[in-house]
Write a protein that holds these residues in place. Structure first.
Motif, mmCIF file in Angstrom:
data_model
loop_
_atom_site.group_PDB
_atom_site.id
_atom_site.type_symbol
_atom_site.label_atom_id
_atom_site.label_comp_id
_atom_site.label_asym_id
_atom_site.label_seq_id
_atom_site.Cartn_x
_atom_site.Cartn_y
_atom_site.Cartn_z
ATOM 1 N N ARG A 1 30.570 19.561 25.146
ATOM 2 C CA ARG A 1 29.571 18.728 26.221
ATOM 3 C C ARG A 1 30.273 17.486 26.416
ATOM 4 N NH1 ARG A 1 24.365 19.232 25.372
ATOM 5 N NH2 ARG A 1 24.052 17.823 24.107
ATOM 6 N N VAL A 2 30.948 16.963 27.948
ATOM 7 C CA VAL A 2 31.803 16.202 27.664
ATOM 8 C C VAL A 2 30.694 14.662 28.480
ATOM 9 C CG1 VAL A 2 33.990 14.295 28.617
ATOM 10 C CG2 VAL A 2 33.897 16.893 28.263
ATOM 11 N N THR A 3 30.914 13.089 27.698
ATOM 12 C CA THR A 3 29.624 13.114 28.393
ATOM 13 C C THR A 3 30.208 11.139 28.304
ATOM 14 O OG1 THR A 3 27.613 13.400 26.843
ATOM 15 C CG2 THR A 3 27.501 11.465 27.806
ATOM 16 N N ALA A 4 29.884 10.396 29.331
ATOM 17 C CA ALA A 4 30.944 8.573 29.915
ATOM 18 C C ALA A 4 30.085 8.219 29.189
ATOM 19 C CB ALA A 4 29.749 8.916 31.159
ATOM 20 N N PRO B 1 43.934 10.645 31.879
ATOM 21 C CA PRO B 1 43.035 11.739 30.940
ATOM 22 C C PRO B 1 42.040 10.454 30.430
ATOM 23 C CG PRO B 1 45.008 9.612 29.599
ATOM 24 C CD PRO B 1 44.948 9.996 31.496
ATOM 25 N N ALA B 2 41.082 10.690 30.261
ATOM 26 C CA ALA B 2 39.429 10.945 30.523
ATOM 27 C C ALA B 2 39.674 10.082 28.805
ATOM 28 C CB ALA B 2 38.502 11.372 30.024
ATOM 29 N N ARG B 3 39.974 9.244 28.262
ATOM 30 C CA ARG B 3 40.200 8.412 27.084
ATOM 31 C C ARG B 3 38.869 7.765 26.027
ATOM 32 N NH1 ARG B 3 42.530 1.993 25.614
ATOM 33 N NH2 ARG B 3 42.170 1.786 23.939
ATOM 34 N N GLY B 4 38.885 7.729 24.960
ATOM 35 C CA GLY B 4 37.599 7.373 24.694
ATOM 36 C C GLY B 4 36.200 7.691 24.290
ATOM 37 N N VAL B 5 36.286 8.674 25.592
ATOM 38 C CA VAL B 5 34.545 9.349 25.411
ATOM 39 C C VAL B 5 34.347 10.554 24.698
ATOM 40 C CG1 VAL B 5 35.195 9.073 28.232
ATOM 41 C CG2 VAL B 5 35.917 11.215 27.373
ATOM 42 N N GLN B 6 32.786 10.302 24.681
ATOM 43 C CA GLN B 6 32.471 11.376 23.913
ATOM 44 C C GLN B 6 32.237 12.677 24.261
ATOM 45 O OE1 GLN B 6 28.202 10.102 21.952
ATOM 46 N NE2 GLN B 6 27.791 11.576 22.482
ATOM 47 N N VAL B 7 32.360 13.550 22.876
ATOM 48 C CA VAL B 7 32.974 15.173 23.586
ATOM 49 C C VAL B 7 31.863 16.167 22.220
ATOM 50 C CG1 VAL B 7 33.717 16.984 23.812
ATOM 51 C CG2 VAL B 7 35.134 14.557 24.311
ATOM 52 N N GLU B 8 30.910 16.483 22.532
ATOM 53 C CA GLU B 8 30.005 17.450 21.523
ATOM 54 C C GLU B 8 31.084 18.538 21.682
ATOM 55 O OE1 GLU B 8 25.561 14.408 21.665
ATOM 56 O OE2 GLU B 8 26.631 16.098 23.430
ATOM 57 N N LEU B 9 30.787 19.467 20.435
ATOM 58 C CA LEU B 9 30.128 20.702 20.571
ATOM 59 C C LEU B 9 29.500 21.730 19.907
ATOM 60 C CD1 LEU B 9 33.074 22.870 19.798
ATOM 61 C CD2 LEU B 9 33.226 22.781 17.565
ATOM 62 N N ILE B 10 28.684 22.256 20.841
ATOM 63 C CA ILE B 10 27.891 22.928 20.759
ATOM 64 C C ILE B 10 27.226 24.111 20.491
ATOM 65 C CG2 ILE B 10 25.343 22.787 22.249
ATOM 66 C CD1 ILE B 10 26.677 20.368 22.082
ATOM 67 N N HIS B 11 27.239 24.471 19.390
ATOM 68 C CA HIS B 11 27.100 25.496 17.908
ATOM 69 C C HIS B 11 25.714 26.214 18.048
ATOM 70 C CE1 HIS B 11 27.664 28.234 14.531
ATOM 71 N NE2 HIS B 11 28.411 29.299 15.936
ATOM 72 N N GLY C 1 43.143 11.662 26.288
ATOM 73 C CA GLY C 1 42.622 13.045 26.492
ATOM 74 C C GLY C 1 41.979 14.411 25.344
ATOM 75 N N ARG C 2 42.189 14.093 24.619
ATOM 76 C CA ARG C 2 42.195 15.063 23.897
ATOM 77 C C ARG C 2 41.534 15.065 22.875
ATOM 78 N NH1 ARG C 2 48.058 15.217 24.047
ATOM 79 N NH2 ARG C 2 48.879 16.999 25.533
ATOM 80 N N ALA C 3 39.582 16.112 22.415
ATOM 81 C CA ALA C 3 39.444 15.683 20.864
ATOM 82 C C ALA C 3 39.277 17.234 20.581
ATOM 83 C CB ALA C 3 38.005 15.945 22.344
ATOM 84 N N VAL C 4 39.843 17.089 18.843
ATOM 85 C CA VAL C 4 39.822 17.938 17.868
ATOM 86 C C VAL C 4 38.681 17.901 17.230
ATOM 87 C CG1 VAL C 4 41.620 17.917 16.539
ATOM 88 C CG2 VAL C 4 42.577 17.233 17.692
ATOM 89 N N PHE C 5 38.337 19.746 16.672
ATOM 90 C CA PHE C 5 37.195 19.506 16.035
ATOM 91 C C PHE C 5 37.958 20.392 15.107
ATOM 92 C CE2 PHE C 5 36.006 18.830 20.048
ATOM 93 C CZ PHE C 5 34.322 18.195 19.964
ATOM 94 N N ASN C 6 36.480 20.420 13.514
ATOM 95 C CA ASN C 6 36.841 20.921 12.523
ATOM 96 C C ASN C 6 36.891 22.532 13.224
ATOM 97 O OD1 ASN C 6 37.603 19.131 11.298
ATOM 98 N ND2 ASN C 6 35.608 18.950 10.863
ATOM 99 N N ALA C 7 37.045 23.462 12.308
ATOM 100 C CA ALA C 7 36.607 25.000 12.840
ATOM 101 C C ALA C 7 35.743 25.177 12.922
ATOM 102 C CB ALA C 7 37.217 26.042 12.168
ATOM 103 N N THR C 8 35.173 25.835 13.801
ATOM 104 C CA THR C 8 33.217 26.244 13.802
ATOM 105 C C THR C 8 33.602 28.136 14.351
ATOM 106 O OG1 THR C 8 33.205 24.501 14.874
ATOM 107 C CG2 THR C 8 31.477 25.880 14.765
#
Length: 321
Positions: free
Chosen positions: A45-48, A7-17, A31-38
């Motif tokens: 976008r997953v960034t290193a 799993p890619a731990r602790g990397v930034q994930v951006e929700l693009i809307h 490696g999971r990212a949880v966002f608020n409902a949009t």
């Protein structure tokens, strides 16, 4: 070695809307990212990249400007990303290793320095140093030529992150230069020996490996350095000695002393700790270690005799008041 999914731990994930980054989170240990409902269609976008109180790092292409990132579709509130590219996955691996370092030094109260650590690596990048850390700019260059792929060699990355820890939290006196177990200046021997030990300490494994082009594997057994690396080339502890003497001695102390003491004595050195050669060296570390814990003398005496390092324990350490 066969590829291993992690799993890619602790990397930034951006929700693009709507073309705009609506929310940023870091992935968890799985490696999971949880966002608020949009509402509406979104992508991610997953960034290193990772920025927390203790970690501030970004892995970029060799140009130093372009970030490593992958765009993914979010379908039915779920996106599964399997990164198979050797370079993007390596970038994500470096960020995860930085989190591993932060976890180990967290009890020392170490926060991320003001200057972020910028890592450069890609398929066209062949630094003359192989892989190296630059303390004045907080930049880490990793070899990425075909078969080199240092971002996937955890010991190599952690060695360079050891140099980062020296510079960020302590006294960095590494003047650079060639080193490969031969006698070298005390400050260079200390910095390189510490960084190699640090890499094995974080992993809890004395095997240090670096896979190189053509399948050649450079290997060090930190727990059992060659006998030829014992002792000094000259008189006294300021004489040239091997980095292997340093990492072997540090490894031998791990069962007798607390990890926090061993690491803190290394990365908290300051210019005020200079007792012999100008700059941080093994003598300064041993003095600081003895100040931190009076229980160090007995295991120290045994290790010093074994590695034939001429540091005397008869005089008390010089400790700050």
């Amino acid at each position: 070695a066969a590829a291993e999914w992690t799993p890619a731990r602790g990397v930034q994930v951006e929700l693009i809307h709507g073309g705009v980054a609506a929310e940023r989170v870091l992935t968890d240990a799985d490696g999971r990212a949880v966002f608020n409902a949009t509402a509406g269609p979104v992508t991610a976008r997953v960034t290193a990249r990772a920025k927390t109180e203790r970690v501030d790092i970004e892995v970029r292409h060799a140009d130093g400007e372009t970030p490593w990132a992958v765009e993914v579709d979010v379908v039915d509130d779920r996106a599964v990303v399997d990164v198979e590219d050797v370079y993007l996955s390596g970038a994500l691996n470096v960020v995860g290793l930085m989190h591993d370092v932060a976890d180990v030094i967290a009890p020392l109260g170490a926060m991320a320095p003001e200057m972020p650590l910028i890592v450069r690596w890609d398929d066209k990048f062949t630094p003359g140093c192989g892989s190296c850390f630059f303390d004045t700019t907080f930049r880490l260059d990793l070899g990425g030529a075909e078969g080199e792929w240092d971002a996937h060699d955890d010991p190599v990355v952690l060695h360079e992150l050891g140099h980062f820890a020296e510079a960020a939290y302590g006294h960095y006196s590494n003047q650079g230069g060639y080193h490969d177990l031969q006698p070298i200046a005390p400050t260079l021997a200390w910095s390189e020996g510490f960084a190699t030990w640090f890499a094995t300490e974080i992993r809890g494994d004395p095997d240090y490996t670096d896979v190189r082009p053509g399948g050649f594997v450079y290997h060090l057994d930190v727990a059992n350095p060659p006998d030829t690396t014992k002792g000094v080339q000259g008189e006294g502890p300021t004489a040239p000695h091997s980095e292997a003497l340093v990492y072997g001695l540090l490894w031998d102390l791990r069962e007798q002393l607390d990890q926090e003491d061993r690491i803190w004595a290394a990365i908290s050195l300051t210019a005020n700790d200079d007792l012999s050669a100008v700059g941080a060296d093994l003598v300064d570390y041993l003095n600081r270690l003895r100040c931190l814990t009076p229980l160090a003398d007995e295991p120290l005496a045994t290790a010093l005799e074994f590695y034939e390092f001429p540091y005397g324990l008869d005089d008390p350490p010089l400790c700050p008041r």
